[in-house]
Design a protein around this motif. Structure first.
Motif, PDB file in Angstrom:
ATOM      1  N   SER A   1      20.890  32.584  63.255  1.00 24.15           N
ATOM      2  CA  SER A   1      21.713  31.463  63.404  1.00 24.15           C
ATOM      3  C   SER A   1      21.298  30.085  62.815  1.00 24.15           C
ATOM      4  O   SER A   1      20.857  30.801  61.491  1.00 24.15           O
ATOM      5  CB  SER A   1      20.295  30.437  65.273  1.00 24.15           C
ATOM      6  OG  SER A   1      19.118  30.857  64.065  1.00 24.15           O
ATOM      7  N   ARG A   2      22.279  29.097  62.568  1.00 20.47           N
ATOM      8  CA  ARG A   2      22.568  28.075  61.624  1.00 20.47           C
ATOM      9  C   ARG A   2      21.201  27.138  61.502  1.00 20.47           C
ATOM     10  O   ARG A   2      20.813  27.266  62.459  1.00 20.47           O
ATOM     11  CB  ARG A   2      23.978  27.262  61.550  1.00 20.47           C
ATOM     12  CG  ARG A   2      23.608  25.849  60.860  1.00 20.47           C
ATOM     13  CD  ARG A   2      24.471  24.743  61.262  1.00 20.47           C
ATOM     14  NE  ARG A   2      24.845  24.056  60.275  1.00 20.47           N
ATOM     15  CZ  ARG A   2      25.785  24.034  59.613  1.00 20.47           C
ATOM     16  NH1 ARG A   2      26.406  24.498  59.452  1.00 20.47           N
ATOM     17  NH2 ARG A   2      24.924  22.783  58.930  1.00 20.47           N
ATOM     18  N   PRO A   3      20.198  27.376  60.415  1.00 22.53           N
ATOM     19  CA  PRO A   3      19.302  26.500  60.038  1.00 22.53           C
ATOM     20  C   PRO A   3      19.431  25.282  60.563  1.00 22.53           C
ATOM     21  O   PRO A   3      20.271  24.376  60.659  1.00 22.53           O
ATOM     22  CB  PRO A   3      19.362  26.691  58.515  1.00 22.53           C
ATOM     23  CG  PRO A   3      20.412  27.975  57.693  1.00 22.53           C
ATOM     24  CD  PRO A   3      21.577  27.827  58.806  1.00 22.53           C
ATOM     25  N   LYS A   4      18.267  24.371  61.087  1.00 24.09           N
ATOM     26  CA  LYS A   4      17.782  23.548  61.207  1.00 24.09           C
ATOM     27  C   LYS A   4      17.936  22.414  59.734  1.00 24.09           C
ATOM     28  O   LYS A   4      17.371  22.853  58.806  1.00 24.09           O
ATOM     29  CB  LYS A   4      16.905  23.025  62.281  1.00 24.09           C
ATOM     30  CG  LYS A   4      17.147  23.940  64.244  1.00 24.09           C
ATOM     31  CD  LYS A   4      15.840  23.497  64.964  1.00 24.09           C
ATOM     32  CE  LYS A   4      16.075  24.210  66.329  1.00 24.09           C
ATOM     33  NZ  LYS A   4      15.242  23.958  67.227  1.00 24.09           N
ATOM     34  N   GLY A   5      18.613  21.274  59.926  1.00 18.09           N
ATOM     35  CA  GLY A   5      18.166  20.460  58.998  1.00 18.09           C
ATOM     36  C   GLY A   5      19.201  20.458  57.914  1.00 18.09           C
ATOM     37  O   GLY A   5      20.630  21.330  57.976  1.00 18.09           O
TER      38      GLY A   5
END
Length: 319
Positions: free
Chosen positions: A284-288
Motif C-alpha cells: 500500500s502507499r505509505p502514509k505521509g
C-alpha cells in the motif's frame, strides 16, 4: 485584414482587397479544413517567400527589428517588439541556422502579433544521464537526478485555483456571464504562464546537471487527471485535480527538444510503491510524505523516491 467566408469559392470577392499571395494562402487554409462549415475570421497568412524579418541598426547603436510583408498597395516594413528569448532565434534565422516557415498576423485587443514558425536543427546530447520527473497533487512536479532534486509545490497553485472557483461561483449566482468569460480567460493565461515557467526551470535544471534524457510519467487515464471520473466532479476545479498536466508535458517536450534532450514516457503503476534503492514493493502507499523501505530501511521523500523510480522505468516504458 480579416476574411469571413464559408468556402474557397467565396474568397474571390476579396481579390480586390487582399494581395494575391495572401488570398492564395487563405484559399489553401480553407481547403485544408474540409470539415469547417464557416470561418468567422481568417487571419492573413504569408509564406516564407513573401514574409521577411529584418534587423536594422538605430542611430544610438541599438537594434530595431522589422517585419516586412506585402499589402495591396505596396510592401511595407513594420517595427516589431521582440523579447530577449525570441531575439536568439531571430538571429539564428538571419544567420541561416534556422529555416523560416509560414507566418500569420493575429490581432488580440488593440495589439497585433506575428506567429512565425521556424525549423531548427538541434544536436542530440550524448550520454546516459537520466532524470526522472514525478507529477502529483501536493508537489506539482518533483525532478531527481543523481541525488539532486527540484521541487515545485502545488500549495500556492491550489489556493489560487480555489480563489478562481469561488469567484466563478459568485459570478454565476449573480448572472454576470461576461465577467465569467473574462475570468476564465484570465485563469487560463495564469495557468499557461505557470506551466511555461515550470517547464523552463526544469529544462534549465536538466542542462545544469548534464541530463541527456528526461523520463516522465504517462498519466493518460489516471484517476486524478481524467475529467470524466465521477470522483472529480465534486471538486469543481478547487484543487490541482484539474491542472493541465498534458499541457505541462507538451511544454517540457518541446523545450527539451530545443535543448537536445530526449523525453520518454514511463508507466507510473509502481513508482510510489517501490523502493528506488533495493526494489522492494510495498502493498500500500505509505502514509505521509516519506517512504520507508521495509527491507533496506532506506528513508526518502515519497515524491523523490517516485521520481527515481520513474528515471529507472521500474514499470516499463509507456507504449
Amino acid at each position: 485584414m480579416t476574411m469571413t467566408t464559408k468556402t474557397s469559392k467565396d474568397a474571390a470577392k476579396f481579390s480586390e482587397k487582399l494581395p494575391s499571395c495572401v488570398l492564395c494562402h487563405a484559399i489553401r487554409d480553407i481547403r485544408a479544413k474540409k470539415k469547417a462549415k464557416r470561418f468567422k475570421r481568417l487571419w492573413p497568412s504569408f509564406s516564407y517567400q513573401n514574409f521577411r524579418v529584418e534587423k536594422e541598426l538605430s542611430k544610438d547603436g541599438g537594434a530595431v527589428w522589422k517585419a516586412s510583408f506585402p499589402t495591396l498597395e505596396k510592401r511595407i516594413g513594420v517595427p516589431i517588439v521582440v523579447q530577449s528569448y525570441q531575439e536568439k532565434y531571430l538571429e539564428m534565422l538571419l544567420s541561416g541556422q534556422a529555416k523560416q516557415g509560414s507566418a500569420k498576423l493575429v490581432r488580440h485587443g488593440r495589439d497585433w502579433y506575428i506567429l512565425l514558425s521556424l525549423t531548427i536543427s538541434v544536436e542530440e546530447k550524448q550520454g546516459k544521464k537520466i532524470m526522472g520527473v514525478d507529477l502529483g497533487l501536493i508537489d506539482l512536479l518533483v525532478a531527481s537526478v543523481n541525488g539532486q532534486t527540484l521541487f515545485f509545490s502545488g500549495k500556492g497553485l491550489a489556493y489560487t485555483r480555489r480563489h478562481y472557483a469561488e469567484l466563478r461561483h459568485r459570478l454565476q449566482k449573480a448572472g454576470a456571464y461576461r465577467a465569467l468569460v473574462r475570468l476564465g480567460d484570465k485563469e487560463h493565461r495564469w495557468v499557461t504562464d505557470v506551466n511555461h515557467k515550470i517547464s523552463k526551470a526544469l529544462i534549465d535544471f536538466a542542462i545544469a546537471h548534464g541530463v541527456t534524457k528526461i523520463r516522465l510519467e504517462d498519466l493518460t487515464g489516471a484517476r486524478w487527471t481524467n475529467p470524466q471520473r465521477k470522483e472529480q466532479r465534486k471538486d469543481h476545479g478547487r484543487s490541482l485535480h484539474y491542472w493541465p498536466y498534458y499541457q505541462l508535458r507538451k511544454f517540457i517536450e518541446y523545450k527539451a527538444a530545443l535543448a537536445g534532450i530526449q523525453v520518454e514516457l514511463v508507466n507510473p503503476d509502481l513508482t510510489t510503491l517501490t523502493c528506488s534503492r533495493c526494489g522492494e514493493v510495498r502493498r500500500s502507499r505509505p502514509k505521509g510524505r516519506w517512504f520507508k523501505c521495509p527491507r533496506c530501511k532506506k528513508i526518502k521523500h515519497i515524491d523523490v523516491n517516485a521520481a527515481d523510480n520513474v528515471a529507472q522505468a521500474v514499470s516499463g516504458l509507456a507504449a
